[in-house]
Design an enzyme around this catalytic site. Structure first.
Site, PDB file in Angstrom:
ATOM      1  CE  LYS A 189       0.785   1.032   4.470  1.00 62.55           C
ATOM      2  NZ  LYS A 189       1.287   2.293   5.059  1.00 62.55           N
ATOM      3  CB  THR A 246      -1.122   4.945   3.352  1.00 62.17           C
ATOM      4  OG1 THR A 246      -1.187   4.076   4.483  1.00 62.17           O
ATOM      5  CG2 THR A 246       0.317   5.320   3.128  1.00 62.17           C
TER       6      THR A 246
END
Length: 336
Positions: A189, A246
């Site tokens: 990610k 994120t």
């Protein structure tokens, strides 16, 4: 009460030390950096990374690894992913049988394509390694903002025990047996977050970011499942949850570095400006190599690699993603 040492005194290590201390455990922070140890010991504050947040006087701080490890029940590995192998190698001579290691860093080793738990097991044979991951910026955990994460462990009873060690009224912990999936979600990610930051740097909008996050989780899932991870993991906290936070947060060093690259800075200039380890840069090449090994398409991560390492312009990378051959959204869905 557990005796716990947190190895690494950056923002995440410090925030977890504060959490564990609040939960009633005996906590020690270790850092290899003598100046960092002095700062935390005397000023009781991680001024560089968590300014304004006071460290409890109960928390011990040391630069002696032997002191940090002796008689400890749990060792929390909170060093950046690029230092996990060297730290594990230093830990090995002092490791005591039965000590539980919890890795909280996120990454894949580029040269070996090993996950961080595998690196620790490689350097410390016979060690017990678990992982903790999820949408959990240190800046918010240190301020007691409600957060949920997942602990991965091979043994169910151990996972339950660790769940209670970390859980409290504002930090909720789930358990999972899928260590591989949790680690891959956490590492990959970061690469997608770089792409999200690049799009923000190019001043694209919400549509673009939503597309990027959605197709990003598709890439993570495809690769993760091909490697043996469970589909449910990638739709959970260490997959879509961590990806969302994120890709959208100003706390994310990967997103912030991506913004700077979208604005025209080089990878190195962006990393220097962020002043923290940008994990996605180190995981990007490894992800591409894994995709080749497992014959999985990861077009977003491919384009991130082009921008990072081959001087491709961010705008051209986005354009090439949109001009790819037309596809179905889900190949396993068909018309009757």
């Amino acid at each position: 009460m557990k005796k716990i040492s947190v190895l690494g005194a950056g923002s995440w290590g410090t925030a977890l030390a504060m959490l564990l201390d609040e939960n009633g455990h005996e906590v020690t922070i270790w850092s290899i950096d003598e100046k960092e140890v002095e700062m935390l010991s005397k000023e009781r504050e991680q001024k560089d990374k968590l300014p304004g947040i006071r460290l409890s006087e109960r928390i011990q701080v040391t630069n002696s690894l032997e002191e940090a490890m002796k008689g400890r029940d749990i060792l929390v590995f909170a060093v950046p992913s690029v230092f996990v192998r060297s730290t594990a190698r230093s830990v090995a001579p002092y490791y005591e049988k039965g000590q539980i290691i919890i890795d909280v860093a996120k990454g894949i080793e580029e040269k070996t394509l090993m996950r961080l738990s595998e690196i620790i097991e490689d350097e410390i044979p016979g060690s017990i390694v678990c992982v903790l991951s999820g949408p959990s910026h240190a800046e918010e955990v240190a301020r007691r903002i409600p957060t949920t994460v997942v602990i991965g462990a091979e043994d169910h009873s151990m996972a339950k025990d660790l769940q209670h060690v970390f859980s409290n009224g504002w930090f909720r912990v789930y358990t999972s047996p899928d260590i591989l999936g949790i680690e891959l979600g956490g590492a990959l990610k970061n690469v997608i977050a770089l792409a999200a930051g690049i799009c923000d740097g190019l001043e694209y909008g919400d549509n673009t970011k939503a597309a990027l996050i959605t197709r990003g989780i598709a890439e993570l899932s495809r690769l993760g499942v091909a490697m043996g991870g469970k589909p449910e993991t990638f739709s959970g906290l260490s997959g879509i949850g961590d990806l969302i936070v994120t890709c959208t947060s100003s706390h994310s060093r990967n997103h912030n570095a991506g913004v700077l690259m979208g604005q025209g800075k080089t990878m190195q200039e962006a990393m220097d400006a962020v002043k923290m380890v940008v994990e996605g840069v180190y995981s990007a090449k490894a992800a591409l190599l894994l995709a080749t090994k497992y014959n999985v398409e990861i077009p977003i991560i491919e384009q991130v690699n082009e921008v990072l390492f081959y001087n491709k312009s961010a705008k051209d990378a986005v354009s090439d993603l949109f001009l790819r051959d037309a596809k179905r959204e889900h190949e396993d869905l068909s018309w009757h």
